[in-house]
Write an enzyme that holds these catalytic residues in place. Sequence first.
Site, PDB file in Angstrom:
ATOM      1  CE  LYS A  13      -2.156  -1.131   3.825  1.00 41.89           C
ATOM      2  NZ  LYS A  13      -1.472  -2.406   4.134  1.00 41.89           N
ATOM      3  NE  ARG A  88      -4.872  -1.074   9.890  1.00 40.95           N
ATOM      4  CZ  ARG A  88      -3.870  -0.578   9.187  1.00 40.95           C
ATOM      5  NH1 ARG A  88      -3.974   0.579   8.595  1.00 40.95           N
ATOM      6  NH2 ARG A  88      -2.772  -1.261   9.088  1.00 40.95           N
ATOM      7  NE  ARG A 127       7.576  -2.271   6.208  1.00 36.84           N
ATOM      8  CZ  ARG A 127       6.257  -2.270   6.400  1.00 36.84           C
ATOM      9  NH1 ARG A 127       5.469  -1.784   5.461  1.00 36.84           N
ATOM     10  NH2 ARG A 127       5.753  -2.740   7.505  1.00 36.84           N
ATOM     11  NE  ARG A 160       5.827  -0.174   9.865  1.00 41.35           N
ATOM     12  CZ  ARG A 160       4.691  -0.224   9.178  1.00 41.35           C
ATOM     13  NH1 ARG A 160       4.613   0.353   7.996  1.00 41.35           N
ATOM     14  NH2 ARG A 160       3.639  -0.841   9.656  1.00 41.35           N
ATOM     15  NE  ARG A 171       1.658  -4.808  11.081  1.00 43.77           N
ATOM     16  CZ  ARG A 171       2.754  -4.671  10.318  1.00 43.77           C
ATOM     17  NH1 ARG A 171       3.913  -5.126  10.745  1.00 43.77           N
ATOM     18  NH2 ARG A 171       2.665  -4.072   9.154  1.00 43.77           N
TER      19      ARG A 171
END
Length: 233
Positions: A13, A88, A127, A160, A171
């Site tokens: 995203k 969300r 990431r 992160r 998550r």
Amino acid sequence: MRLVLVGPPGAGKGTQAEFIAERFGIPKISTGDIFRANVSGGTELGKLAKQYMDAGDLVPDKVTIAMVRDRLGEPDASAGFLLDGFPRNVAQAYELDSILGDLGSILDVVLELEVDSEEVVRRLSGRRTCRKCGHIWHIEYDPTKAQNICDKCGGELFQRDDDKAETVRHRLDVYAEQTSPLIEFYSGRGQLVVVDAIGPVEDVTERAINALVEATDAAEAALAVEAAQDSAS
Ligand code: AP5
Ligand code: MG
Ligand code: ZN
């Protein structure tokens, strides 16, 4: 273009938001980025959000909705926006309707980025994000030339806190339970466009932009037919 991006953690995203927002000349509004900026800035909002984010849970609706209402009320969002990470859950989706209603506008399209959960885990574990410009990299799929230094701005890269394996699993559960019902919600309203988000970043961007152009052209054509029918009757 008033657009929402939806998809599981790691779907891409944030990566796609940068390119899509640029293509349509609209601001990219990422609730995750706003929370993270508040965490780094040590604000009260950041302190509150951090507890939820580190656990991989959603920040309470009341706080998130007030934040989005403020942001969408800013002048740069009046001609369109791309929301990344909001709504969300279904309650937030109804609140978005109400915020836009108060501003005299409506949502045009919801773009779902579709990926499987194995790919999500691969993407999140590698990431890296630039501390300075926010660009998103990946150690294998989209590496920088020098380790931990952003190619775009020379900023330092970071991993992160919520990308730890166990937090990622949670998550994904939160997504399945709370966020995925939005797919049915928006598809029932005829606002959903689904794009296959597997493959090179540029290919996904191209698919996404083509699908968005097609969806908005179709919506405009339908409005024109409606207007013609109204004036004929
Ligand atoms: P948020 O920041 O929104 O996180 P998320 O939804 O979990 O999504 P991610 O940012 O992890 O993934 P992404 O889809 O953006 O993927 P990316 O482009 O980075 O939210 C974080 C937290 O904030 C939440 O858990 C919650 O606590 C809170 N929060 C936020 N919004 C909220 C709300 N509305 N209500 C309540 N709480 C809220 O890509 C991932 C990796 O894959 C990158 O390394 C990238 O380089 C790579 N990649 C991307 N595309 C490709 C590709 N095509 N091929 C290979 N690799 C790729
Ligand atoms: Mg993101
Ligand atoms: Zn950078």
